[in-house]
Design a protein around this motif. Structure first.
Motif, short mmCIF file in Angstrom:
data_model
loop_
_atom_site.label_atom_id
_atom_site.label_comp_id
_atom_site.label_asym_id
_atom_site.label_seq_id
_atom_site.Cartn_x
_atom_site.Cartn_y
_atom_site.Cartn_z
N GLY A 138 0.83 -1.20 0.00
CA GLY A 138 0.00 0.00 0.00
C GLY A 138 0.86 1.25 0.00
N ARG A 142 8.91 10.93 -2.69
CA ARG A 142 9.55 9.61 -2.72
C ARG A 142 10.29 9.39 -4.03
NH1 ARG A 142 4.82 6.15 0.42
NH2 ARG A 142 5.58 6.68 2.51
N ALA A 153 3.12 7.98 4.62
CA ALA A 153 2.47 9.18 4.08
C ALA A 153 1.65 9.85 5.19
CB ALA A 153 1.57 8.79 2.91
N ASP A 161 -3.92 5.66 6.69
CA ASP A 161 -4.59 5.67 5.39
C ASP A 161 -6.08 5.42 5.59
OD1 ASP A 161 -1.96 5.82 4.61
OD2 ASP A 161 -2.18 4.41 2.96
N1 GLN Z 1 0.22 4.42 2.19
C1 GLN Z 1 1.10 4.78 3.26
C2 GLN Z 1 2.48 5.10 2.74
O1 GLN Z 1 2.77 4.81 1.61
C3 GLN Z 1 1.18 3.72 4.35
C4 GLN Z 1 1.70 2.39 3.87
C5 GLN Z 1 1.79 1.36 4.99
O2 GLN Z 1 1.72 1.72 6.16
N2 GLN Z 1 1.93 0.11 4.64
O3 GLN Z 1 3.27 5.66 3.42
#
Ligand code: GLN
Length: 267
Positions: free
Chosen positions: A110, A117, A161, A201
């Protein structure tokens, strides 16, 4: 042997002994076997890192199987493109570290595709799911909007994020940020009263709340703009993995399998 390598080896050992990682049981085994046999043609094998608990994208279900949208998408794409892989559930931070140290080819966890980044060496696949970040508070909290977070203790998950979003609001709302290693520990800080809120998220937070697993609620109007999730690699020599992922993603979207996987977890 550095810290990251040690934790990577430790996690890999756990994966090889527990059901659910490289050699999963149940539905995943069937997918894995199927992908392995097609893959003999291409002979490509990848080591892919992921998070431990990021529901419903990756987590261990009640039967001890490592499952989730990322897990199923990867299985379907590998089968479609004829490659094999080991999926190592390392945790968010350790997954990044393993990729950066060359101990994994890429990660699917995710991971939000952001310009920052990209500037820092992440290389992403096409996006496969759009997600915003939001603020969650205890179900009985009085916090109604971001304005109520003046001076609050805020929990974030390291390097995410959500953490970036919290940092961007920190000075405006004058809050203190504490960093946690994984999502469950971060939620517990809020339900246990050590933190007033956490940044997570939105699909993860709403799923976890809907499942009745955490006594939390999302603060209205707390979402940021969000980004797509993508598979990530950290070296241009890994571009082939992204190319295969993108081609497979296109195929499973066209075949309807992508929609089935999303519906299985979020339908
Ligand atoms: N989507 C968020 C990120 O890219 C969290 C991803 C996660 O915690 N696995 O930072």
């Amino acid at each position: 042997m550095n810290r990251y390598f040690k934790s990577f080896v430790a996690a890999a050992l756990v994966c090889s002994t527990l059901a659910g990682c490289g050699s999963s049981s149940g539905g995943s085994t069937a997918e894995k076997t199927a992908s392995s046999s097609t893959a003999a043609a291409s002979g490509k094998h990848f080591v892919i890192a992921t998070d431990t608990v990021f529901k419903p994208f990756e987590y261990t279900d009640a039967d001890g199987n490592f499952v989730g949208i990322d897990v199923d998408l990867l299985a379907a794409i590998a089968k479609d493109q004829g490659f094999t892989y080991d999926l190592n559930s390392l945790g968010w931070d350790s997954a990044i570290a393993a990729c950066q140290a060359g101990q994994a080819d890429g990660m699917i966890a995710g991971a939000s595709i952001t310009d920052e980044r990209k500037q820092n060496g992440w290389i992403f696949s096409d996006g496969y799911y759009t997600a915003t970040q939001c603020v969650a508070v205890a179900a009985d909290s009085d916090v109604k909007s971001l304005d109520d977070l003046q001076g609050a203790n805020v929990a974030v998950k390291t390097g995410t994020a959500g953490a970036d979003y919290a940092n961007s609001l920190k000075d405006k709302y004058n809050f203190n940020i504490t960093t946690y290693e994984d999502s469950p520990t971060m939620y517990q800080a809020v339900t246990g009263g050590q933190a007033d809120c956490c940044f997570e998220d939105t699909p993860i937070m709403s799923y976890t709340i809907k499942q009745g697993e955490q006594d939390l609620k999302i603060v209205d109007g707390s979402e940021n703009e969000g980004n797509d999730y993508g598979m990530a690699v950290f070296d241009s020599s890994e571009q082939e993995l992204l190319d295969l992922f993108n081609a497979g993603l296109k195929d499973i979207k066209a075949s309807g399998e992508y929609d089935k996987i999303i519906a299985k977890y979020l339908g």
